[in-house]
Design an enzyme around this catalytic site. Structure first.
Site, PDB file in Angstrom:
ATOM      1  N   ARG A 164       5.734  17.227  -4.047  1.00 17.35           N
ATOM      2  CA  ARG A 164       4.427  17.546  -4.635  1.00 17.35           C
ATOM      3  C   ARG A 164       4.327  19.057  -4.755  1.00 17.35           C
ATOM      4  O   ARG A 164       4.502  19.776  -3.783  1.00 17.35           O
ATOM      5  CB  ARG A 164       3.310  17.001  -3.755  1.00 17.35           C
ATOM      6  N   GLU A 222      -2.704  20.695   2.238  1.00 15.98           N
ATOM      7  CA  GLU A 222      -3.118  22.032   2.614  1.00 15.98           C
ATOM      8  C   GLU A 222      -2.640  22.350   4.005  1.00 15.98           C
ATOM      9  O   GLU A 222      -2.180  23.452   4.281  1.00 15.98           O
ATOM     10  CB  GLU A 222      -4.641  22.122   2.562  1.00 15.98           C
ATOM     11  N   THR A 259      -2.316   1.328  -4.723  1.00 17.90           N
ATOM     12  CA  THR A 259      -2.753   2.439  -3.891  1.00 17.90           C
ATOM     13  C   THR A 259      -4.077   3.013  -4.370  1.00 17.90           C
ATOM     14  O   THR A 259      -4.424   2.910  -5.535  1.00 17.90           O
ATOM     15  CB  THR A 259      -1.678   3.548  -3.869  1.00 17.90           C
ATOM     16  N   GLY A 260      -4.775   3.592  -3.469  1.00 23.67           N
ATOM     17  CA  GLY A 260      -6.028   4.257  -3.827  1.00 23.67           C
ATOM     18  C   GLY A 260      -5.783   5.672  -4.303  1.00 23.67           C
ATOM     19  O   GLY A 260      -6.698   6.371  -4.708  1.00 23.67           O
ATOM     20  N   ASN A 284      -8.590  -0.714   4.063  1.00 26.34           N
ATOM     21  CA  ASN A 284      -8.698  -0.987   2.633  1.00 26.34           C
ATOM     22  C   ASN A 284      -7.644  -1.990   2.163  1.00 26.34           C
ATOM     23  O   ASN A 284      -7.690  -2.472   1.047  1.00 26.34           O
ATOM     24  CB  ASN A 284      -8.605   0.315   1.826  1.00 26.34           C
ATOM     25  N   ASP A 339       0.870  -1.162   0.000  1.00 25.17           N
ATOM     26  CA  ASP A 339       0.000   0.000   0.000  1.00 25.17           C
ATOM     27  C   ASP A 339       0.915   1.223   0.000  1.00 25.17           C
ATOM     28  O   ASP A 339       2.106   1.105   0.273  1.00 25.17           O
ATOM     29  CB  ASP A 339      -0.841  -0.058   1.270  1.00 25.17           C
ATOM     30  N   LYS A 340       0.389   2.370  -0.327  1.00 27.72           N
ATOM     31  CA  LYS A 340       1.258   3.539  -0.304  1.00 27.72           C
ATOM     32  C   LYS A 340       1.109   4.351   0.980  1.00 27.72           C
ATOM     33  O   LYS A 340       2.012   4.404   1.801  1.00 27.72           O
ATOM     34  CB  LYS A 340       0.977   4.451  -1.504  1.00 27.72           C
ATOM     35  N   THR A 341      -0.113   4.908   1.141  1.00 31.99           N
ATOM     36  CA  THR A 341      -0.270   5.850   2.234  1.00 31.99           C
ATOM     37  C   THR A 341      -0.164   5.131   3.574  1.00 31.99           C
ATOM     38  O   THR A 341      -0.844   4.149   3.813  1.00 31.99           O
ATOM     39  CB  THR A 341      -1.645   6.523   2.141  1.00 31.99           C
ATOM     40  N   PHE A 392     -12.227  23.618  -5.644  1.00 27.82           N
ATOM     41  CA  PHE A 392     -11.391  22.681  -6.367  1.00 27.82           C
ATOM     42  C   PHE A 392     -12.239  21.588  -6.989  1.00 27.82           C
ATOM     43  O   PHE A 392     -13.241  21.178  -6.428  1.00 27.82           O
ATOM     44  CB  PHE A 392     -10.409  22.047  -5.369  1.00 27.82           C
TER      45      PHE A 392
END
Lengths: 1139, 347
Positions: A541, A443, A621-622, A765, A339-341, A484
């Protein structure tokens, strides 16, 4: 509604709130969580039943029954019952302790307190007593242990924020709102219990835990079957021998003995002999094999739990082996699905760098002038003068602070924008500290950065934003909020500052924003572009930042049009979008921000090291494609050196097929021409082809595929293409995948590649993927527990995976293989002498050894040394295991224990049994003792054989043990000592006087073991059975040394400082501009803010404002619902709830 | 172990050698020289031992006379079970060319007699033989009780098949004088057998001790009449009986029958000359196509006259040397072009 999804039988649920009597009619499950299996009364019957369901135990029970039949009983019953009872007791004790723990944890959950409305009063009730239909009052920060329907809350408009950390590991708050009809009802949060206990969404989704077995387990089962077949063959040979012998010799011999009662048909006698020999020879697969395997695995699991190098002090979390039966599989992993996060990344965004007006801030130069991230040596910027500063924030470039102090207007404007243009909500905690509630961590990072540099976002109302600019409070009027969305890839606010100027502040993806710039920005744009490339190259990012001064008149006109558009009934969205486009132009570029999606510590090293170990890492990843690719680059999984990165992002099956085909053509085209078009091969051919092609493919490729395409690609006819392509790529990144797809990908690889897979993740998940992989690893120490609960192993940091696989896994595999080899060898040597003896005792199923020896051999005389080896052995030390990841490959290729190895062990055992039997046979033939007495009596022979066997197998284990700890010494010498002391005890006069029939070997040890001749025999047997093995091993190491052999030699040869491997990851890349714009939140929050729905009533200004009338009070909620795809199911508009 | 305060002490695994898998240990990694010298040493030892064993086996003497066929008439008589009470003796003359020096042991040797059959081996009662309970015949099937139900003493198949030939060795001092070679029957059993494992039931009179039992079916006389002259050799304590009860591991076996009493003419051993065995032929081996012989043997330091061990040691020693030489050859040949670990390990 969703009960119909979960349960076929239950179409609807009728519940009357707060009416227990009515609800009881339906017999809904209660809310008690039951994960325990037994209670005191049911323990014995259920546990025994379960245990005898195991093939091995049932088999030994069968043997026991066979032994009770006098005609075929060749061994007394205690030879089987002693080990069997021992094993069953041990297992039962283990099961009982496990269940105790489950009871404890159940109780803990069940006894949490909740407030339930009973008889019109709020009463404290344990969660386990909550019934369907109860109304529950929840307060802030309380646990929820059932599925609930929100009735109303103390927040305005029946909103409530929930954290789903225990479900999916995400710590950001999710908004839920009560039905309009119920929200008026009361203060505080009250909820209606809807599904209880085993019916909760969580329990329903947790799925059946599959019983995982390792490939060694499966191999062992096959081998046991082989062995059983082998035994049957031996039994048949001996039975035929018996028939022939009975016919030719036995009859006459019997009649000589006047053994009339024993007269029987020779064929029938052969039949009985068959069963007798099955009983005797069953010791090849003794029950202690299964027990020892379990004990070894348990030991390895404890080593994982105890490993300080896998202990994360940050969260005080040690690694945990939650399953104790899979350890050696850790040494055979070929694919890692991550998974990533929260797994690769920390899910923490930090403001790293920015480019303001063409100047980069945040670069740190170390002594060598390299731009590196050796941040620890540098003095961070001191924010202590700023009382609002977030203490955890660190920035290492003092230039920015100086620029702020000098009053550079562009810098000020940049920071002001960061403080104004966002969806963050602020809150003051009891200590007066500002707390930000953020929708997206990106943010949060930006606003926090602005705060630390003196532009603190203080509070907001629907019409105003108050910030503190370098110590002075400034309130801006919020005129418009241009939210956004995924197409716009930007957000803007229009504010009026106290001076009356109207400004539009915008941030967004560089690619989008750069098109909107005023032509005068060209120079700055080029410069900023370069900076952005640099940021992106470092895996940061980025967001571009721009503003626009608006004049009053223009804005008013525009605003009027916006109001019209909002009230319009048709094409409303399009018109609004057009208006947004209209005003967001001629922007003035301010600069760009770079936020680091902070990787977990050591991720890059781990990834590099695992790929050196030939483990393929797939990221599932999601996240969005951009984010995922970014992380891929950041972890060095994707590099610019790669020959090609295939991106599959088609939306229809045909597109996906076409893209896959192109990618494949591309891949093969560069190596050799490949069959044109799309051909579906037979599965087997396909695999062969794939493996052939895999070898011919040179160069690195990567595959990026998104969830939509994956859904099509997982369809049966394209599946093989996908698999073939994916397996030839060095890196595979799947983004935007659902939990189910994660599991599907794992299953795909498991099924068609026959490879051992490992899935690692931290959230709910990932549960499905963790469960379907051979080994599931959960990241623990986070608040979410689901992944950990479903996992087989858990630890706090991704980097521990390296140690888990390369050290623990490798050792486990190595030890288990050695253990099995030795164990099979030992028991073949032990048992097959009966076969040889059969030819000399008229195939009468006479054992060679004393019955007691047979009983004790496997559980007392030889169990501990091999266990010690299985638990403690190391070929190379842990540091070398980590330094040379190639050492991992024998496990993947299944080299250390396979059918061939088994046959070798078997041959070794057979050879030893031959030496063991025929050397004493030859020596005893026609021999006499030193005192002239005959030597070749059965009992002396048995003792000689038994002693030689114990010595030979002890010498063999001594040779096999490559890591001699104290424990090994104690066990090996101790076993031999135990053997002799038990031998002398059982052959002593005293014990014979008490049990003359059980211990008939009186005086035997004393007599036999004082004969020189017998010791000469034992010595010769040992030499003859051990020397060939030593010679073979020496030649093998000399001629074909494995890497581990070489390392061992070197370890011994020079104990010099271990080689320093500066495998400093090369994170710097030159080119490749990727738009990794940093937006991770859902759209819709703009409306939430401007409508003021999410603000406390006291903060609400007295009615009317520009925006206030734009939307009616519920439309934003509907929008939110519409856009929030993943929350729909739990926003239950359950019609059957009657209120 | 020192714990830093910020670590949560309850969850941080202990820093012990066992738990961290850092137990001090020596890694068993035999060097080429170690293994090769070990092989050579073992080879030397085995060869030496082999030569010694062969030489000493050669120095001992053994004479075996198979009298199954020689006493053909007796054998024929015994083939019929009904003739069990008819005496049959037979004399077997032989010539000893060399003096047998030292202690000489006389054995009887049986071929094709399966004392190791599973059922046969079990068919005895140790508690009966221990004298505690003469009537304990539980484990003796099928020879536990006679037809009328009286328990058999000693019960069981082993006892029933007792070897019952008597062999007397006589020496032809000169052409007319034959003297019986003095033989000892003592010391042919294990001490533990004679004094622990076998006991007569305690009673003033042996025959009364065995009251209520009957003799095994093939025995001509009851157990308490085995040696009426010597009470220490009668009943269960009879040496021949005890020797027989120690069952052989293989179908061909020899059991110690008598040992030479080194007195008078026989102080040195058995002098060369003419001898004869006078056998009272009772044991009917031809019925199961077995054979029997009588063996005279002297001993060496390691026991009986057997070449096998010596040969086996020699062969093992030779093989070890062969292996050692070929291993050395392989090792030396490879030494020049061996890779160092670093060549193969590329990181």
């Amino acid at each position: 509604m969703f009960c119909s999804e979960k349960k076929l039988l239950e179409v609807e649920r009728k519940v009357k709130a707060n009416d227990r009597e009515y609800n009881e009619k339906f017999q809904y499950a209660d809310n008690r969580i039951h994960t325990s299996k037994y209670n005191i009364l049911t323990f014995l019957p259920i546990n025994l039943f379960e245990q005898f369901q195991r093939v091995a135990n049932a088999y030994f029970l069968f043997l026991l029954i066979l032994q009770l039949i006098p005609e075929i009983s060749s061994l007394t019953w205690f030879t089987t019952i002693v080990p069997l009872v021992l094993v069953i007791t041990m297992t039962a004790v283990k099961d009982a302790t496990d269940d105790c723990f489950r009871h404890k944890s159940d109780n803990q959950v069940n006894n949490r307190q909740s407030e339930v409305l009973i008889d019109g009063k709020l009463q404290n009730e344990k969660w386990m007593n909550v019934k369907v239909g109860d109304i529950i009052k929840l307060e802030n920060n309380q646990f929820v242990a059932a599925d609930l329907l929100l009735l109303s809350s103390s927040e305005p408009h029946g909103l409530c924020y929930i954290e789903t950390a225990e479900l999916d590991g995400e710590t950001n708050l999710k908004v839920r709102h009560a039905l309009a009809v119920t929200s008026e009802l009361g203060a505080d949060i009250s909820r209606l219990a809807k599904f209880d206990g085993p019916d909760t969404k969580l329990m329903q989704n947790s799925g059946k835990t599959k019983f995982k077995r390792t490939s060694i387990d499966r191999l062992m089962n096959t081998l046991v079957l082989w062995i059983f077949g082998f035994l049957v063959c031996l039994g048949i040979i001996l039975a035929i021998g018996n028939s022939i012998w009975e016919k030719q010799v036995g009859d006459q011999f019997r009649s000589f003995l006047f053994w009339k009662e024993g007269e029987k048909n020779s064929v029938f006698s052969g039949f009985l002999t068959f069963w007798s020999y099955i009983i005797i020879l069953n010791t090849v697969v003794p029950i202690s094999l299964y027990v020892s395997v379990e004990v070894i695995r348990l030991g390895h699991s404890y080593f994982i739990n105890w490993d300080r190098k896998m202990y994360y002090s940050g969260k005080a979390t040690p690694a945990e082996a939650r399953t104790t039966t899979l350890n050696e599989e850790l040494g055979q992993i070929e694919y890692v699905f991550s998974d990533k996060t929260g797994t690769l990344t920390q899910n923490i965004m930090t403001f790293k760098k920015c480019s303001i007006n063409g100047r980069i801030y945040g670069e740190v130069q170390d002594d060598l002038g390299q731009k590196t991230d050796i941040t620890k040596k540098k003095e961070p910027v001191d924010f202590s003068v700023n009382s609002q500063a977030e203490r955890t924030f660190q920035f290492f470039d003092h230039n920015l602070m100086e620029a702020i102090k000098l009053g550079d207007p562009k810098v000020h404007e940049f920071l002001r924008l960061l403080a104004l243009c966002h969806t963050v909500m602020s809150e003051e905690n009891s200590a007066g500290q500002l707390i930000y509630q953020v929708q997206s961590p990106d943010e949060g990072a930006l606003v926090t950065a602005a705060r630390n540099f003196g532009f603190t976002f203080k509070s907001r109302t629907p019409e105003t934003i108050t910030i503190e600019e370098l110590g002075t409070l400034v309130t801006y009027q919020l005129l418009a909020f241009l939210d956004f969305n995924n197409i716009r890839k930007r957000m803007s606010v229009i504010v009026r500052n106290p001076k009356g100027q109207i400004k539009l502040y915008s941030k967004g993806a560089d690619t989008i924003l750069f098109e909107k710039l005023h032509p005068s920005n060209e120079d700055l744009l080029t410069l900023t572009s370069d900076h952005l490339s640099e940021f992106a190259g470092e895996g940061l990012r980025t967001l571009a930042i721009a503003y626009r001064d608006l004049d009053d008149k223009y804005f008013k006109e525009w605003h009027k049009m916006l109001e019209d558009a909002n009230t319009a009934t048709d094409e409303r969205d399009e018109r609004i979008a057009g208006l947004y486009e209209e005003i967001e132009r001629d922007l003035m570029l301010l600069g760009a921000t770079a936020v680091e999606d902070k990787l977990q510590e050591g991720v890059i090293e781990t990834v590099t090291s695992l790929s050196l170990a030939n483990i393929k890492i797939w990221v599932l990843t999601g996240d969005k494609q951009e984010t995922a690719i970014n992380i891929g680059y950041a972890c060095n999984m994707l590099t610019d050196d790669m020959n090609d990165v295939f991106i599959i992002a088609g939306n229809t099956a045909a597109e996906v097929r076409e893209e896959l085909r192109k990618a494949k053509e591309n891949l093969f085209g560069q190596n050799r021409s490949f069959s044109n078009g799309h051909v579906v091969f037979e599965k087997k051919q396909q695999l062969e082809l794939a493996s052939v092609v895999e070898e011919t493919i040179t160069g690195d490729y990567a595959l990026v595929i998104n969830g939509h395409s994956l859904a099509h690609a997982l369809e049966s006819d394209v599946k093989n293409d996908l698999l073939e392509l994916a397996c030839m790529c060095k890196t595979v990144v799947c983004c935007r995948v659902t939990p189910l797809q994660k599991a599907q990908v794992v299953e795909l690889v498991k099924k068609y590649r026959n490879a051992v897979t490992l899935a690692i993740g931290d959230g709910a998940n990932d549960v499905s993927m963790i469960k379907s992989a051979h080994i599931g690893v959960g990241i623990s120490g986070q608040e979410g527990l689901q992944a950990v609960l479903a996992s087989d192993y858990s630890f706090a940091q991704f980097r521990y995976l390296q140690r888990l696989l390369l050290v623990h896994g490798r050792w486990s595999y190595f030890r288990m293989c050695k253990f099995l080899c030795y164990f099979f060898y030992k028991n073949f040597a032990f048992t097959l002498v009966h076969f040889w003896f059969g030819f000399f005792c008229g195939f009468s199923a006479q054992t060679v050894y004393d019955q007691w020896f047979i009983t004790l051999f496997n559980i007392v005389y030889t169990s501990l040394p091999v266990l010690a080896m299985g638990i403690f052995d190391q070929d190379v030390n842990d540091q070398n295991s980590m330094d040379y990841p190639q050492l991992y490959q024998p496990g993947q290729q299944n080299l250390l224990f396979n059918k061939r190895k088994f046959l070798i062990c078997m041959a070794h055992g057979i050879y030893t049994s031959l030496a063991l039997f025929f050397i004493p046979y030859g020596a005893f033939y026609n021999a006499a003792g030193e005192d002239g007495q005959h030597l070749a009596d059965y009992q002396s022979f048995a003792v000689t054989m038994a002693t030689s066997l114990v010595i030979v197998v002890s010498v063999q284990i001594a040779l096999d043990t490559s890591y001699w700890t104290v424990v090994n010494h104690v066990f090996i010498w101790g076993s031999i000592a135990t053997y002799f002391s038990i031998l002398f005890t059982m052959h002593s006069n005293g014990i014979f006087a008490i049990f003359p029939n059980q211990f008939p070997f009186v005086g035997n040890a004393r007599h036999s073991l004082t004969q020189k001749c017998i010791w000469l025999v034992i010595l010769l047997t040992t030499v003859a059975s051990v020397m060939p093995v030593v010679a073979f091993r020496f030649l093998k190491v000399d001629l074909f040394p494995t890497l581990s052999d070489q390392l061992r030699q070197r370890q011994k040869a020079q104990k010099k400082a271990r080689p320093l491997h500066s495998r400093r990851p090369q994170t710097r890349r030159s080119s490749s501009r990727r738009s990794g714009y940093a937006f991770a939140h859902q759209e819709g929050y703009g409306e939430l803010i401007t409508s003021g729905k999410n603000m406390r009533a006291k903060n609400l200004p007295p009615t009317s404002g520009l925006e206030k009338t734009l939307y009616n009070s519920t439309s934003w909620i509907e929008n939110l619902c519409k856009k929030t795809t993943d929350t729909v199911s739990s926003f239950s508009q359950d019609k059957t709830v009657k209120l | 172990m020192k714990r830093t305060p910020q670590d949560c002490p309850s969850r941080l695994p202990e820093n012990t050698a066992v738990k961290q898998q850092q137990l001090p240990a020596c890694r068993l990694q035999l060097s080429a020289t170690g293994i090769l010298s070990g092989f050579f040493a073992t080879g030397v030892f085995c060869l030496g031992m082999g030569v010694i064993l062969i030489l000493s086996a050669k120095s001992s003497m053994e004479i075996e006379i198979n009298y199954t066929k020689i006493c053909a008439s007796c054998a024929k008589l015994r083939e019929n079970a009904r003739n069990f009470d008819k005496e049959c003796t037979c004399s077997i003359p032989f010539h000893l060319t060399q003096t047998m020096r030292g202690n000489v042991y006389m054995y009887y040797k049986l071929y094709g007699f399966y004392q190791n059959l599973h059922g046969y081996l079990l068919s005895r009662s140790n508690s009966q033989l221990l004298g505690t309970d003469v009537k304990d015949v539980e484990t003796c099937a099928p020879f536990s009780k006679s037809h009328d139900g009286t328990p058999i003493a000693p019960c069981g198949a082993i006892a029933n098949s007792l070897f019952n030939d008597t062999i007397i060795l006589s020496y032809k001092l000169n052409s007319s004088v034959h003297i019986q070679v003095p033989m000892l029957r003592s010391g042919i059993t294990w001490w533990t057998d004679k004094y622990i494992k076998f006991r007569n039931p305690s009673s003033s009179n042996l025959s009364s001790a065995f009251a209520g039992t009957t003799k095994p079916p093939s025995w001509p006389k009851p157990v308490y009449e085995l040696d009426e002259n010597d009470p220490g050799n009668n009943g269960f304590l009879n040496d021949d009986f005890i020797v027989w009860m120690r069952t052989a591991a293989f179908p061909t076996f020899k059991k110690l029958y008598r040992r030479l009493s080194r007195t008078q003419h026989f102080i040195e051993g058995l002098p060369a000359g003419n001898y004869s065995f006078n056998v009272s032929y009772n044991f009917p081996v031809t019925r199961f196509q077995g054979e029997k012989s009588v063996v005279l043997s002297t001993l060496t330091w390691s026991g009986g006259h057997s070449l096998f061990l010596g040969l086996a040691y020699t062969v093992t020693g030779a093989m070890t040397w062969l292996a050692a030489f070929s291993m050395m050859a392989v090792h030396l040949k490879l030494k020049g072009k061996r890779f160092s670990p670093d060549d193969k390990v590329k990181l």
